[in-house]
Design a protein around this motif. Structure first.
Motif, PDB file in Angstrom:
ATOM      1  N   THR A  96       0.813  -1.209   0.000  1.00 43.60           N
ATOM      2  CA  THR A  96       0.000   0.000   0.000  1.00 43.60           C
ATOM      3  C   THR A  96       0.849   1.262   0.000  1.00 43.60           C
ATOM      4  OG1 THR A  96      -0.234  -0.106   2.408  1.00 43.60           O
ATOM      5  CG2 THR A  96      -1.972  -1.108   1.077  1.00 43.60           C
ATOM      6  N   THR A  97       2.149   1.105   0.108  1.00 43.03           N
ATOM      7  CA  THR A  97       3.051   2.249  -0.049  1.00 43.03           C
ATOM      8  C   THR A  97       3.497   2.429  -1.497  1.00 43.03           C
ATOM      9  OG1 THR A  97       4.869   0.793   0.616  1.00 43.03           O
ATOM     10  CG2 THR A  97       3.931   2.211   2.310  1.00 43.03           C
ATOM     11  N   ASP A  98       3.095   1.523  -2.390  1.00 46.72           N
ATOM     12  CA  ASP A  98       3.443   1.667  -3.808  1.00 46.72           C
ATOM     13  C   ASP A  98       2.784   2.916  -4.387  1.00 46.72           C
ATOM     14  OD1 ASP A  98       4.953  -0.663  -3.864  1.00 46.72           O
ATOM     15  OD2 ASP A  98       3.265  -1.922  -4.486  1.00 46.72           O
ATOM     16  N   ASP A  99       3.522   3.636  -5.201  1.00 46.09           N
ATOM     17  CA  ASP A  99       3.021   4.910  -5.745  1.00 46.09           C
ATOM     18  C   ASP A  99       1.711   4.738  -6.498  1.00 46.09           C
ATOM     19  OD1 ASP A  99       5.179   6.200  -4.677  1.00 46.09           O
ATOM     20  OD2 ASP A  99       6.334   6.283  -6.545  1.00 46.09           O
ATOM     21  N   TYR A 100       1.602   3.686  -7.293  1.00 49.03           N
ATOM     22  CA  TYR A 100       0.401   3.522  -8.112  1.00 49.03           C
ATOM     23  C   TYR A 100      -0.825   3.244  -7.234  1.00 49.03           C
ATOM     24  CZ  TYR A 100       0.682  -1.603  -7.661  1.00 49.03           C
ATOM     25  OH  TYR A 100       0.711  -2.880  -7.176  1.00 49.03           O
ATOM     26  N   HIS A 101      -0.617   2.531  -6.144  1.00 50.74           N
ATOM     27  CA  HIS A 101      -1.731   2.283  -5.224  1.00 50.74           C
ATOM     28  C   HIS A 101      -2.162   3.589  -4.551  1.00 50.74           C
ATOM     29  CE1 HIS A 101      -4.283   0.342  -2.248  1.00 50.74           C
ATOM     30  NE2 HIS A 101      -3.653   1.041  -1.308  1.00 50.74           N
ATOM     31  N   VAL A 102      -1.199   4.382  -4.133  1.00 47.64           N
ATOM     32  CA  VAL A 102      -1.507   5.684  -3.533  1.00 47.64           C
ATOM     33  C   VAL A 102      -2.351   6.520  -4.498  1.00 47.64           C
ATOM     34  CG1 VAL A 102      -0.503   7.854  -2.721  1.00 47.64           C
ATOM     35  CG2 VAL A 102       0.525   5.667  -2.044  1.00 47.64           C
ATOM     36  N   GLU A 103      -1.947   6.535  -5.766  1.00 53.80           N
ATOM     37  CA  GLU A 103      -2.695   7.289  -6.784  1.00 53.80           C
ATOM     38  C   GLU A 103      -4.137   6.790  -6.881  1.00 53.80           C
ATOM     39  OE1 GLU A 103      -2.675   8.011 -11.656  1.00 53.80           O
ATOM     40  OE2 GLU A 103      -1.062   6.873 -10.692  1.00 53.80           O
ATOM     41  N   SER A 104      -4.321   5.480  -6.920  1.00 54.08           N
ATOM     42  CA  SER A 104      -5.671   4.926  -7.036  1.00 54.08           C
ATOM     43  C   SER A 104      -6.525   5.270  -5.830  1.00 54.08           C
ATOM     44  CB  SER A 104      -5.598   3.400  -7.189  1.00 54.08           C
ATOM     45  OG  SER A 104      -5.018   3.032  -8.421  1.00 54.08           O
ATOM     46  N   TRP A 227      -9.352   1.130   5.914  1.00 52.54           N
ATOM     47  CA  TRP A 227     -10.104   0.186   5.090  1.00 52.54           C
ATOM     48  C   TRP A 227     -10.296   0.662   3.658  1.00 52.54           C
ATOM     49  CZ3 TRP A 227      -9.611  -4.403   6.446  1.00 52.54           C
ATOM     50  CH2 TRP A 227      -9.464  -4.723   7.796  1.00 52.54           C
ATOM     51  N   ILE A 228     -10.495   1.943   3.421  1.00 45.61           N
ATOM     52  CA  ILE A 228     -10.550   2.399   2.022  1.00 45.61           C
ATOM     53  C   ILE A 228      -9.180   2.225   1.380  1.00 45.61           C
ATOM     54  CG2 ILE A 228     -10.665   4.485   0.592  1.00 45.61           C
ATOM     55  CD1 ILE A 228     -13.227   5.197   1.800  1.00 45.61           C
ATOM     56  N   ASP A 229      -8.136   2.459   2.131  1.00 46.29           N
ATOM     57  CA  ASP A 229      -6.769   2.252   1.644  1.00 46.29           C
ATOM     58  C   ASP A 229      -6.536   0.775   1.344  1.00 46.29           C
ATOM     59  OD1 ASP A 229      -4.025   2.031   1.279  1.00 46.29           O
ATOM     60  OD2 ASP A 229      -3.488   2.845   3.240  1.00 46.29           O
ATOM     61  N   ALA A 230      -6.748  -0.075   2.337  1.00 47.91           N
ATOM     62  CA  ALA A 230      -6.388  -1.485   2.204  1.00 47.91           C
ATOM     63  C   ALA A 230      -7.265  -2.221   1.196  1.00 47.91           C
ATOM     64  CB  ALA A 230      -6.469  -2.164   3.565  1.00 47.91           C
ATOM     65  N   LEU A 231      -8.585  -2.052   1.291  1.00 52.34           N
ATOM     66  CA  LEU A 231      -9.485  -2.819   0.436  1.00 52.34           C
ATOM     67  C   LEU A 231      -9.346  -2.458  -1.037  1.00 52.34           C
ATOM     68  CD1 LEU A 231     -12.614  -2.709   2.762  1.00 52.34           C
ATOM     69  CD2 LEU A 231     -11.307  -4.754   2.157  1.00 52.34           C
ATOM     70  N   SER A 232      -8.954  -1.222  -1.315  1.00 56.97           N
ATOM     71  CA  SER A 232      -8.819  -0.802  -2.709  1.00 56.97           C
ATOM     72  C   SER A 232      -7.692  -1.526  -3.438  1.00 56.97           C
ATOM     73  CB  SER A 232      -8.579   0.710  -2.789  1.00 56.97           C
ATOM     74  OG  SER A 232      -9.682   1.425  -2.282  1.00 56.97           O
ATOM     75  N   ASN A 233      -6.832  -2.229  -2.704  1.00 56.34           N
ATOM     76  CA  ASN A 233      -5.701  -2.899  -3.358  1.00 56.34           C
ATOM     77  C   ASN A 233      -6.156  -3.908  -4.398  1.00 56.34           C
ATOM     78  OD1 ASN A 233      -4.679  -5.933  -2.613  1.00 56.34           O
ATOM     79  ND2 ASN A 233      -6.123  -5.198  -1.077  1.00 56.34           N
ATOM     80  N   ASN A 242      -5.123   3.969 -12.196  1.00 58.96           N
ATOM     81  CA  ASN A 242      -3.686   4.250 -12.300  1.00 58.96           C
ATOM     82  C   ASN A 242      -3.188   3.682 -13.625  1.00 58.96           C
ATOM     83  OD1 ASN A 242      -2.242   1.524 -11.941  1.00 58.96           O
ATOM     84  ND2 ASN A 242      -3.562   1.559 -10.124  1.00 58.96           N
ATOM     85  N   GLU A 243      -1.987   4.063 -14.020  1.00 57.60           N
ATOM     86  CA  GLU A 243      -1.441   3.639 -15.314  1.00 57.60           C
ATOM     87  C   GLU A 243      -0.362   2.577 -15.166  1.00 57.60           C
ATOM     88  OE1 GLU A 243      -0.166   7.078 -17.425  1.00 57.60           O
ATOM     89  OE2 GLU A 243      -2.171   7.970 -17.548  1.00 57.60           O
ATOM     90  N   LYS A 244      -0.187   2.045 -13.956  1.00 56.29           N
ATOM     91  CA  LYS A 244       0.847   1.032 -13.733  1.00 56.29           C
ATOM     92  C   LYS A 244       0.496  -0.271 -14.448  1.00 56.29           C
ATOM     93  CE  LYS A 244       4.290  -1.073 -11.514  1.00 56.29           C
ATOM     94  NZ  LYS A 244       5.723  -0.767 -11.722  1.00 56.29           N
ATOM     95  N   TYR A 245      -0.773  -0.680 -14.343  1.00 55.74           N
ATOM     96  CA  TYR A 245      -1.205  -1.938 -14.953  1.00 55.74           C
ATOM     97  C   TYR A 245      -2.444  -1.689 -15.813  1.00 55.74           C
ATOM     98  CZ  TYR A 245       1.918  -4.056 -11.521  1.00 55.74           C
ATOM     99  OH  TYR A 245       3.019  -4.398 -10.771  1.00 55.74           O
ATOM    100  N   THR A 246      -2.752  -2.656 -16.662  1.00 57.27           N
ATOM    101  CA  THR A 246      -3.900  -2.522 -17.571  1.00 57.27           C
ATOM    102  C   THR A 246      -4.776  -3.781 -17.528  1.00 57.27           C
ATOM    103  OG1 THR A 246      -2.561  -3.374 -19.408  1.00 57.27           O
ATOM    104  CG2 THR A 246      -2.674  -0.967 -19.128  1.00 57.27           C
ATOM    105  N   ASP A 247      -4.872  -4.416 -16.350  1.00 55.79           N
ATOM    106  CA  ASP A 247      -5.566  -5.700 -16.240  1.00 55.79           C
ATOM    107  C   ASP A 247      -6.980  -5.587 -15.689  1.00 55.79           C
ATOM    108  OD1 ASP A 247      -3.142  -7.217 -16.899  1.00 55.79           O
ATOM    109  OD2 ASP A 247      -2.436  -6.577 -14.926  1.00 55.79           O
TER     110      ASP A 247
END
Length: 662
Positions: A96-104, A227-233, A242-247
């Motif tokens: 959850t410290t990954d930049d793309y997760h923070v953005e999402s 919970w909004i932070d964690a569950l959004s993973n 985010n633009e990190k993945y396209t899945d």
């Protein structure tokens, strides 16, 4: 073969301490399901990771005098090391410290705010720091403590943002009671009665009293609450906002063409069964297909807990019995929705009965008889008997049974079905008495049929066991003469896949029988030391370095002349690879300043070859050469036994190779 998408996730683990065997079930279970689905031909995405924000992390980091990021970085590496050790083949690991997760998360929070589902208010109530949960007075336990962990709560009052839950109450109740979303269904009634019927309260989704979290973009005094932070993973890991993945469109928003499964332990099911669906409904995106809820691995009736000292170190168990035996034990004992009682006796008896006496014995007996009576290669002449048809039918029906159980995430029942066929195969040996057939030359064709039927049964059984015990089954295939093509999924409902003149290869014992009394005594001693350390309030560091839980016994004294006989030199690892047919051995090529040499070391469970290449180590240079698994070893590298396993003693890179250590 189906190529439909299949997405399975564990919860993201909270790195508040080193993982133990109680952490392993969810990840091993999801790994096994993912492997099974891959075997079936599905396009699988398996996600796991770590939830790294919150007050507790901030506090623990401060206690250690490090930044929160430094603190979680260290523990995340231990989790990853354990998953590697347990042969967990995840496709993606999210932090959850990954930049793309923070953005999402920031975009999700803003969208919920813009839609009117999040509003600013003030929180005044009871807060449990370890669980990072707010509770009303009516939700506290009989002692006024947290209803989840039963530890004291504190009064908290602060400005906060809230997520409106009540608009989704009716839809969530129908989701839980009228669909197959929650497994097992018995958990649904519990949730509805305890949380929905009394009225869903709005959820606190931001904090201002600590800073270790994702800032709210439009109000940076606030950080997004857990919970909004964690569950959004689950969706940020696929590229949602985010633009990190396209899945995301492929695995989640796939118009029903795939399947999405979350698996969690019962203590966090409320968040995944109520809060997470409400978030998704508010975002107007599809819900997961299923939430599989399992119990806890308990020790003497209590949940495994570091604070209680009753944790069981999976590294210790894996070193003693192999990771496949541990994987099998925890999967075989845990029925979905129920707790599983761990004890040394249960584990060792399960390994002995199912793996050593059951499946392992079936393989060794069959291969040994093929080798004894036919020199390892079966003749092509065959003579069948009526009993063969019933036996073949029992074996070929197994695939459909296991498929059905795995479709319902009923791993325990799938393994039970497989081992019923293992028992049937061992009974078939007793019924056909191949040792008697082997004494009669006229029964040669009949004996060949019996052994071929057994080898085919082992082929099918081992292929179905491979998702659960992935390290051991390739060794079985080598012993029974099966090629990779022979154990493909499409061939597991058919008999007659192995060549008629199949050649077997006797190998090592797959699951050595364990001395029960000795092992129980030693494991109980380890657990007792943990409990004594916990009662004394010792940390891992204190227990391992400053206050050993038992007296260190030194070897007999030696003289300086004795020590002078040992030649310790600095050497550099230039190449490294695993020794074939061994899970424990690495073969290292060393620059020792004397022309180079090769050393074999039993550290494969702790280091990947790439972890060692380029490192300088201490080499016992004048040790008598030996052969280990047929590989020459000219010396030994120095390593230390630690609470976390074996650690190589590395040397400062500035010291030249060949330097003598004294």
């Amino acid at each position: 073969m189906s190529k439909t998408p299949f997405y399975i996730t564990t919860p993201i683990y909270y790195p508040s301490g080193n993982p133990h065997i109680g952490h392993c079930y969810t990840t091993v279970a999801c790994d096994s399901i993912a492997r099974y689905k891959r075997m079936q031909g599905h396009d699988v995405m398996f996600l796991t990771g770590t939830d790294e924000h919150g007050l507790k992390i901030e506090q623990k980091a401060a206690e250690k005098g490090v930044t929160p990021k430094q603190y979680v970085d260290e523990i995340v590496e231990v989790f990853k090391k354990l998953w590697k050790y347990m042969n967990i083949d995840y496709d993606r690991y999210i932090r959850t410290t990954d930049d793309y997760h923070v953005e999402s998360v920031q975009k999700i929070f803003k969208e919920l705010y813009d839609k009117g589902y999040i509003y600013k208010g003030e929180y005044s109530g009871k807060y449990c720091t370890p669980c990072e949960s707010f509770w009303t007075d009516s939700q506290l336990d009989e002692n006024g403590c947290c209803p989840e962990c039963h530890r004291p709560v504190t009064f908290a009052k602060e400005e906060a943002y809230f997520f409106k839950m009540s608009p989704f109450a009716d839809r969530i109740e129908k989701l839980l009671l009228e669909t197959d979303y929650l497994r097992p269904k018995t958990r649904a009634i519990e949730l509805v009665n305890n949380f929905i019927k009394p009225g869903l309260e709005d959820l606190c989704v931001s904090r201002t009293t600590f800073k270790w979290g994702i800032p709210v973009t439009f109000d940076e005094d606030h950080v997004v609450y857990v919970w909004i932070d964690a569950l959004s993973n689950y969706i940020s890991a696929l590229g949602f906002k985010n633009e990190k993945y396209t899945d995301y469109e492929h695995y989640w928003n796939n118009n029903g063409s795939g399947e999405v499964i979350h698996m969690v332990a019962k203590d966090i099911m409320r968040f995944h069964a109520i809060i997470w669906p409400a978030m998704l409904m508010a975002l107007d995106i599809p819900l997961p297909d299923h939430l599989a809820v399992h119990g806890w691995i308990t020790f003497n009736g209590e949940k495994m807990s570091k604070s209680l000292g009753n944790v069981v170190d999976p590294f210790v168990l894996g070193e003693r019995y192999g990771c496949d035996a541990i994987r099998y034990h925890i999967l075989r004992e845990m029925a979905l929705g129920a707790d599983s009682s761990f004890s040394n006796e249960i584990m060792i008896n399960r390994i002995n009965s199912d793996l050593a006496n059951g499946f392992g014995n079936l393989v060794s007996r069959t291969v040994a008889m093929a080798d004894k009576y036919f020199g390892g290669t079966l003749p092509t002449e065959r003579e069948s008997a009526p009993i063969d048809d019933e036996f073949r039918s029992a074996v070929t029906r197994l695939l459909s049974t296991v498929d059905a159980e795995m479709d319902e995430t009923r791993i325990k029942q799938a393994l039970e079905a497989i081992f019923r066929v293992v028992d049937r195969a061992n009974k078939y040996i007793d019924e056909t008495e191949p040792w008697k057939l082997g004494k009669d030359e006229s029964q040669r064709a009949r004996l060949a049929s019996v052994l071929y039927n057994l080898l085919e049964a082992i082929r099918i059984i081992s292929a179905l066991l491979a998702p659960f015990m992935p390290t051991t089954m390739p060794k079985v295939w080598e012993q029974i003469g099966a090629s990779p093509e022979d154990v493909e999924y499409e061939k597991l409902a058919s008999f007659g896949i192995l060549p008629e003149n199949v050649t077997v290869h006797k190998g090592e014992i797959l699951f050595p029988r364990i001395d029960v009394d000795k092992e129980i005594e030693e494991l109980n001693s380890i657990i007792q030391q943990n409990m004594e350390a916990a009662q004394a309030g010792l940390s891992d560091t204190e227990k391992g370095e400053e206050a050993p839980s038992e007296k260190i016994e030194l070897a007999p004294e030696i003289t300086i002349d004795d020590f002078a006989k040992v030649e310790i030199r600095v050497a550099k690892v230039t190449a490294c690879e695993k020794v074939k047919k061994s899970d424990k051995l690495l073969c290292l090529q060393l620059d020792d300043g004397m022309g180079g040499r090769q050393v074999v070391s039993g550290i494969a469970q702790y280091y990947a070859p790439e972890d060692l290449i380029g490192k300088k180590i201490q080499l016992i240079a004048n040790l008598k050469p030996v052969k280990l698994r047929g590989v020459d070893s000219n010396g030994m590298i120095c390593a230390a036994d630690t609470p976390d396993g074996i650690k190589v003693v590395f040397v400062d890179d500035s010291i030249p190779v060949g330097s003598k250590i004294r």
